[in-house]
Every structure is written in structure tokens, then in C-alpha cells.
Motif scaffolding. Structure first.
Motif, PDB file in Angstrom:
ATOM      1  N   SER A 343      -7.444 -10.566   2.381  1.00 53.20           N
ATOM      2  CA  SER A 343      -6.062  -9.915   2.443  1.00 53.20           C
ATOM      3  C   SER A 343      -6.070  -8.616   3.486  1.00 53.20           C
ATOM      4  CB  SER A 343      -5.356  -9.400   1.105  1.00 53.20           C
ATOM      5  OG  SER A 343      -6.429  -8.467   0.735  1.00 53.20           O
ATOM      6  N   GLU A 344      -6.946  -7.860   3.613  1.00 57.09           N
ATOM      7  CA  GLU A 344      -7.101  -6.808   4.497  1.00 57.09           C
ATOM      8  C   GLU A 344      -7.579  -7.327   5.762  1.00 57.09           C
ATOM      9  OE1 GLU A 344     -10.147  -4.107   2.899  1.00 57.09           O
ATOM     10  OE2 GLU A 344      -8.874  -3.670   1.046  1.00 57.09           O
ATOM     11  N   GLN A 347      -4.290  -8.844   7.330  1.00 54.16           N
ATOM     12  CA  GLN A 347      -3.086  -7.792   7.545  1.00 54.16           C
ATOM     13  C   GLN A 347      -3.536  -6.722   8.294  1.00 54.16           C
ATOM     14  OE1 GLN A 347      -1.950  -6.576   3.261  1.00 54.16           O
ATOM     15  NE2 GLN A 347      -1.901  -8.788   2.588  1.00 54.16           N
ATOM     16  N   SER A 348      -4.743  -6.266   8.344  1.00 57.09           N
ATOM     17  CA  SER A 348      -4.834  -5.266   9.115  1.00 57.09           C
ATOM     18  C   SER A 348      -6.254  -5.582   9.987  1.00 57.09           C
ATOM     19  CB  SER A 348      -5.250  -4.020   8.481  1.00 57.09           C
ATOM     20  OG  SER A 348      -4.050  -3.691   7.655  1.00 57.09           O
ATOM     21  N   THR A 352     -10.002  -3.569   9.808  1.00 58.58           N
ATOM     22  CA  THR A 352     -11.038  -4.077   9.215  1.00 58.58           C
ATOM     23  C   THR A 352     -12.243  -4.100  10.146  1.00 58.58           C
ATOM     24  OG1 THR A 352      -9.608  -5.473   7.845  1.00 58.58           O
ATOM     25  CG2 THR A 352     -11.867  -6.264   7.868  1.00 58.58           C
TER      26      THR A 352
END
Length: 406
Positions: A343-344, A347-348, A352
Motif C-alpha cells: 500500500s505504501e 501510494q507513495s 518508499t
């Protein structure tokens, strides 16, 4: 929540009509006792020797895995005629590659002095963002990564500054086009391209010791055998192939293979200074995603694909891999492993990547960061279609999956 059947990606996998007729003909011939495209060891070895004009196999321990695989393919996989033709071609290619690798290492023993320093290795359960992360990190020019064309045909060792395009690129493009024809939905689940970064698992095929064969066919006896292997010698052979590939094309290796989670002890023994990234994702999403990919891949090799059987097969397989990886990390706390949440990552992604570089003491410069942002803009997640699947499609439930992944 269950989706309507027409929304599933596997339903978009409409194979060409000629494929059905060819497989029908194969079944008729089989009833008459005629077996086209024999999958037996002697025939395959002879074909590879004829094709390569070589006969030195070097260490012949690979033949145990080959024999085990062939028995499973012949007795368990229910292969179609197209499947047999495709697999025979693939196995002859792998054996031919092995002969050429042996000949190259024999002629140039200095290849085995080629250093492999601090490889960055991505692993985790399949469908957890390993491919996305690898292709994002591949925008950093410091990294040397595996292109599909060199994985399919590693010899002669590729050259970084070759004066003209390598003819193997065109050969690999033909193979990707075959996949697109035989399994139209494959690129939606996992886009492949001749010059795209791909996983090092393909090199383990030369040792006939990789779960990739399980993706293509129902081979439970081969899976059972593979789980008993310590894999140290296979990882040493993997390292030798990387040395061969970086002989004339140096750089810090950026590698990925989900199945490393199974053999972290062998991986860290052969690559003691490896920088390892483990990706994580909700198993209730991972399971139907890998089942969908396996269903589409297997449709090339058989006319009989049991969705619920695939669900149980991969539930058990991924559970076992997850537990083995978890046990290793509990017992060997010194391993340098950076955890990344799916998810990280999605989304980013830049943040990351920055965290990954910081974890391993590396620096992400602004030029490389900009290259990564440009790649992200040019490669949105849905670029090759939206991959749709559900647990229920494969006879699985959230409760059942969560019980196996505490």
C-alpha cells in the motif's frame, strides 16, 4: 465480495480457435497410441546436444530435477498438444543454454572471478509489488538488471556497449508474441517485454529447480521434491550465471524473485552481503491474484484448468513459503532485510524508494529521482489493463486465508 464472472480477467483469455483444433487432434492421436512432442530425458538431451553441437554437461546433478519434472509433466499435468509442443521447445532451449553456459565457463574460467557486490534483491510472496518495485528501481543507472532476452539466451555473454542491437532481442520478442497469442490476458496480469526487467527465477530453470514450472502446469510431485532441496548448489549456479552476464556488462545487480522467500538460508549463504527487500501485501488479495495468473498461464499447456484446485494448490504453496521465510527471519536476525508494504509502495512510491536507500545506506540523487518520477508517469498501474479476480472465483474464503496467514 464476489464479482460477476464476466468481470474476471481469466474470462478475457480467449484462446485462438486453431489452438482448440490442434489440441483436439492431439487427443485423437493419443488415443491411437501416437505421442507427439515426447517429453523424455534422452530425447531432450539429444536434441539439445544436436542444436548446440556440444556434449559437456558439467555437473549433471541437474538431471534429478529434470527427471522429476518430466515424470510430473507426463503423469500429472494433463498436457494438451500445444502444451507439449511449447514445453518441449522450452526444455530443449534450457538444456541448450546449459551446454553453452558450461562451454563458456570452461573456455573463460576468469568469469568466475567477476565480483558481485551488495546485490539489491527483491523478494516476497508473488503479486506483492515485486515487479513494480524492480522496474521502478531499474531507473537508477547504477543498477545492472536482467532483461528478458538475456535470461532466455544468456550465451554468448552480452556486451554493454555492443555496436548494434543483439539479435536475441528479436528472438525474445517472438516468444512474447507467442504468449500474447496463446494467452491474450497474460499481459494484463504480468506484462512481459523483451527488454523489460524480469525475475532471476528464470535462471533457476537451467537447474530445473524453480516454482516457475508449477505456474505452468499441475505438477504436485515435482513441488514435493523441490521442497526437500536445500538449494545451495542451485544458488551457486545462479551466481555463476550472474557472473557470466556481468562479465562484459558490469554494475550493481538489481534482482528479484518472489521464491527467494522459500530459500533465504541458501540465498544469504551464497550472497552474504545481499541487500534484501521483502514486499508485503494482504494475502486475501495475493491469493486470487496469483491464482488468476496461474490459470491464464496454464491455459497454454492444458485444456483442463480446475479453478478450485488451483485455489487450494496456491493457498498451500504460499502458506508454506510464508512460514519458511518467517521462521528464517526469526532465527537469523542478522540478515539485512528492508520491509516494504504494498500500500505504501503504490501510494507513495518515491518516498518508499527513499526509505529503501536510507535503510541500506545509499543515496538517491535528484537526477535518478526525476527519472523514477518520469517512469511512474509513463507507466500507470492500469497501462496494460485492469487485473480483476476474487477469492470466491477459486473456491477460497477470507476466513480460510486469514487462518493460514496469522
Amino acid at each position: 465480495m464476489a464479482q460477476h464472472a464476466s468481470q474476471f480477467t481469466v474470462n478475457d483469455n480467449q484462446r485462438p480457435r486453431w489452438m482448440h483444433w490442434l489440441n483436439w487432434g492431439g487427443r485423437r492421436l493419443q488415443k491411437l497410441g501416437i505421442q507427439v512432442a515426447p517429453l523424455n530425458e534422452a530425447s531432450l538431451l539429444a536434441a539439445a546436444q544436436k542444436q548446440s553441437q556440444l556434449n559437456d554437461w558439467g555437473d549433471e546433478s541437474f538431471r534429478i530435477g529434470l527427471q522429476t519434472l518430466l515424470t510430473a509433466l507426463n503423469e500429472e499435468a494433463d498436457l494438451s498438444l500445444v502444451g507439449r509442443l511449447f514445453l518441449r521447445s522450452d526444455l530443449v532451449r534450457l538444456l541448450t543454454n546449459r551446454l553453452k553456459i558450461q562451454e563458456t565457463l570452461k573456455r573463460h574460467p576468469e568469469i568466475l572471478d567477476t565480483p558481485i557486490h551488495r546485490p539489491l534483491i527483491i523478494m516476497g510472496l508473488p503479486r506483492t509489488g515485486t515487479t513494480f518495485l524492480q522496474r521502478l528501481l531499474a531507473q537508477d543507472p547504477q543498477f545492472r538488471w536482467l532483461r528478458l532476452w538475456e535470461l532466455l539466451d544468456p550465451c554468448p555473454p552480452p556486451e554493454q556497449d555492443a555496436p548494434k542491437p543483439d539479435p536475441r532481442i528479436q528472438s525474445a520478442q517472438k516468444i512474447t508474441q507467442q504468449y500474447e497469442t496463446l494467452a491474450p490476458a497474460f499481459n494484463t496480469t504480468h506484462f512481459i517485454g523483451a527488454q523489460q526487467p524480469e525475475e532471476g527465477n528464470i535462471l533457476f530453470e537451467h537447474a530445473f529447480a524453480t516454482p516457475l514450472f508449477e505456474l505452468r502446469a499441475h505438477v504436485p510431485s515435482y513441488r514435493a521434491w523441490l521442497r526437500t532441496q536445500e538449494m545451495v548448489s542451485e544458488y551457486q549456479y545462479y551466481r555463476q550465471q550472474l557472473q557470466l552476464l556481468s562479465w562484459h556488462w558490469p554494475g550493481r545487480w538489481l534482482l528479484k524473485a518472489p521464491s527467494h522467500i522459500w530459500w533465504l538460508d541458501a540465498l544469504t549463504q551464497v550472497f552474504p552481503d545481499a541487500c534484501i527487500i521483502q514486499t508485503h501485501r494482504d494475502p486475501c488479495t495475493v491469493l486470487p491474484s496469483i491464482c488468476s495468473l496461474a490459470t491464464i498461464a496454464r491455459s497454454i499447456y492444458t485444456d483442463q484448468v480446475d479453478l478450485h484446485g488451483i485455489g487450494q494448490y496456491w493457498l498451500e504453496h504460499l502458506t508454506a513459503g510464508y512460514k519458511r521465510g518467517r521462521l528464517f527471519r526469526k532465527e537469523v536476525s542478522t540478515a539485512s532485510i528492508c520491509d516494504v508494504q504494498y500500500s505504501e509502495l503504490t501510494q507513495s512510491p518515491i518516498e518508499t524508494v527513499q526509505a529503501i536507500y536510507k535503510f541500506f545506506g545509499d543515496q538517491l540523487d535528484q537526477v535518478t529521482e526525476q527519472r523514477m518520477k518520469q517512469w511512474l508517469k509513463a507507466n500507470p498501474q492500469s497501462k496494460h489493463g485492469i487485473h480483476r479476480y476474487s477469492l470466491e472465483q477459486f473456491g477460497l474464503t477470507e476466513t480460510e486465508v486469514k487462518q493460514q496467514f496469522p
